[in-house]
Write an enzyme that holds these catalytic residues in place. Structure first.
Site, PDB file in Angstrom:
ATOM      1  N   PHE A 104      30.157  40.250  38.012  1.00 21.48           N
ATOM      2  CA  PHE A 104      29.313  40.226  39.000  1.00 21.48           C
ATOM      3  C   PHE A 104      30.378  40.755  40.787  1.00 21.48           C
ATOM      4  O   PHE A 104      29.509  39.783  41.350  1.00 21.48           O
ATOM      5  CB  PHE A 104      29.786  38.643  39.387  1.00 21.48           C
ATOM      6  CG  PHE A 104      29.275  37.949  38.433  1.00 21.48           C
ATOM      7  CD1 PHE A 104      28.046  37.872  37.214  1.00 21.48           C
ATOM      8  CD2 PHE A 104      30.127  36.845  37.813  1.00 21.48           C
ATOM      9  CE1 PHE A 104      27.908  37.230  35.970  1.00 21.48           C
ATOM     10  CE2 PHE A 104      29.846  36.300  36.776  1.00 21.48           C
ATOM     11  CZ  PHE A 104      28.761  36.953  35.784  1.00 21.48           C
ATOM     12  N   CYS A 105      30.648  42.075  40.686  1.00 26.98           N
ATOM     13  CA  CYS A 105      30.732  42.443  41.461  1.00 26.98           C
ATOM     14  C   CYS A 105      31.366  41.791  42.760  1.00 26.98           C
ATOM     15  O   CYS A 105      31.691  41.777  44.130  1.00 26.98           O
ATOM     16  CB  CYS A 105      29.218  43.150  42.643  1.00 26.98           C
ATOM     17  SG  CYS A 105      28.671  45.133  41.364  1.00 26.98           S
ATOM     18  N   ALA A 106      32.533  40.891  42.389  1.00 28.03           N
ATOM     19  CA  ALA A 106      33.232  40.154  42.825  1.00 28.03           C
ATOM     20  C   ALA A 106      34.140  39.611  41.896  1.00 28.03           C
ATOM     21  O   ALA A 106      34.906  38.949  41.503  1.00 28.03           O
ATOM     22  CB  ALA A 106      32.731  38.748  43.287  1.00 28.03           C
TER      23      ALA A 106
END
Length: 460
Positions: free
Chosen positions: A375-377
């Protein structure tokens, strides 16, 4: 696990009409079903109201700020009125500026480009990459993931107390996690930042679509968010807040619109007088339709009654969490614990399943769209999964075959346009997949888990 319509109390309000609510998709097992869009945290479907407003304006499209014609003047008024609408939606202070950008990522990169020399930036490792990575030209202090809201404030206070008290400083924090949906103690973090002479920017990409955001009440210096998460089409965003750092910085882009006067010098060079308004950082022909769509979404959410929308979403959050808790193999990811307030964003893993395999089965066999990956985290998800920060894994790109352990998770997210039936179908699908397994065989192709069209996994 049985899910009944009565389990969801939708008497609070009906979902808002959105585009695509009647779209049907094919199932690998045969037939079609109405698509259940449960990936709002990536991009929420556009509100029908927004689309209708844009369609009504489209015949009157004209270039803004530069035309004497009627359509140009009309478009200019619409563009600047949209700025005022967004300022009102965000509770901006009288001297705040609203700058239109392409996205949250663009907004935070704009602010990063406007940082004063020697600025020190404090950012939690729990941030989305849009707010974790833009500060490449600043001194950055990365803060460890807190396990309670109070610990988040204490961690920041300790870090700020150790900094050079005479230099500029900026704190960057999310309002609601794009992984867990948990709300962060923004007002308390703002107070801590200001007490130590620092400023604070709020990444409201996941907060603004789900919860009222008021700059003045939260006492933050800037707010950034994207239109495509606020029920508007792609390609527009906002950076709103204090003007001084933005006015003092070189324009984010050099070109027409950002310049007030350009003249040749006797030595052959060029002198430029840049705007000091928001136009300073809006060079080029702006995305008028994108800006208008954000303003339309702000109006639609306000007129629908944000408190009512929040109450309905909280009912959906409660039902999803209770439904997932009935499946022992499901582990919901959380930083702050079960009692933490949160928006309609929930990530989980399923014991015995590769997360990408599970998400693919939800799509292919039930017509449910969720997100799988990091999740781009990346640092946050790896922390929540208890894996080493150096372990492999990419956003949306599984490195394990179906059935193997994967270093990613599944995210279900929803909001103002989510029908009760989509939640019911999702919970039923999770229960059936865990209990009975997938109906079809799957394989990895071009980094994605996809159904193998050749053979079913079990008798349907």
């Amino acid at each position: 696990m049985s899910v009944s319509t009565a389990a969801l109390d939708s008497s609070v309000c009906a979902p808002l009409p959105v585009l695509g609510q009647d779209v049907t998709v094919p199932l690998v097992t045969g037939g079609e079903v109405t698509y259940a869009a449960l990936d709002y945290a990536a991009s929420a479907p556009a509100l029908q109201r927004v689309w209708d407003d844009v369609a009504a304006y489209a015949p009157y499209y004209g270039s803004v700020h530069r035309g004497a014609g009627y359509l140009s003047q009309l478009s200019t008024d619409l563009f600047e009125n949209s700025r005022r609408t967004v300022a009102e939606f965000l509770g901006c202070r009288a001297d705040d500026q609203v700058v239109f950008t392409r996205s949250t990522t663009d907004s935070l990169n704009l602010l990063a480009a406007a940082l004063p020399a020697g600025c020190q930036v404090f950012v939690y490792e729990t941030e989305h990459h849009a707010s974790l990575l833009p500060w490449r030209n600043a001194r950055v202090t990365y803060l460890n993931a807190p396990r309670t809201p109070g610990q988040a404030v204490e961690t920041l206070e300790r870090a700020l107390a150790d900094r050079d008290p005479y230099g500029p400083a900026l704190v960057c924090v999310t309002g609601a996690s794009n992984v867990t949906g948990e709300l962060w103690p923004v007002k308390e973090l703002a107070a801590a930042a200001h007490a130590h002479g620092a400023r604070i920017v709020l990444d409201a990409a996941q907060l603004a679509p789900h919860h009222p955001v008021n700059i003045a009440e939260l006492d933050v210096d800037w707010v950034a968010f994207s239109g495509h998460k606020l029920y508007a089409p792609f390609g527009s965003g906002v950076l709103a807040g204090r003007a001084d750092w933005l006015q003092a910085a070189e324009p984010y882009l050099a070109g027409g619109g950002a310049s007030r006067k350009v003249a040749r010098r006797a030595d052959g060079g060029v002198d430029v007088d840049w705007h000091t308004t928001a136009a300073r950082h809006e060079a080029g022909s702006p995305n008028v339709i994108g800006v208008y769509s954000i303003a339309s979404a702000c109006k639609a959410l306000t007129e629908a009654g944000f408190d009512t929308l929040v109450a309905r979403e909280q009912e959906l959050v409660r039902r999803v969490r209770e439904g997932l808790a009935e499946v022992p193999e499901v582990q919901v990811l959380s930083l702050f614990g079960d009692d933490a307030p949160r928006v309609g964003v929930i990530s989980f893993v399923v014991r015995g399943w590769n997360s990408s395999h599970f998400a693919a089965a939800l799509s292919a066999e039930y017509g449910i769209g969720v997100r799988d990956g990091l999740f781009c985290a990346h640092p946050l998800v790896r922390t929540l999964l208890g894996s080493d920060p150096q372990d492999p894994g990419e956003c949306g790109a599984p490195e394990a075959e179906p059935g193997e352990r994967s270093l990613n998770a599944i995210r279900v997210s929803f909001g103002a346009g989510t029908p009760d039936e989509h939640i019911e179908r999702f919970l039923r699908a999770v229960s059936e997949l865990v209990r009975e397994g997938a109906q079809w065989k799957y394989r990895t192709e071009d980094g994605r888990c996809v159904p193998d069209r050749g053979e079913a996994a079990r008798t349907v």
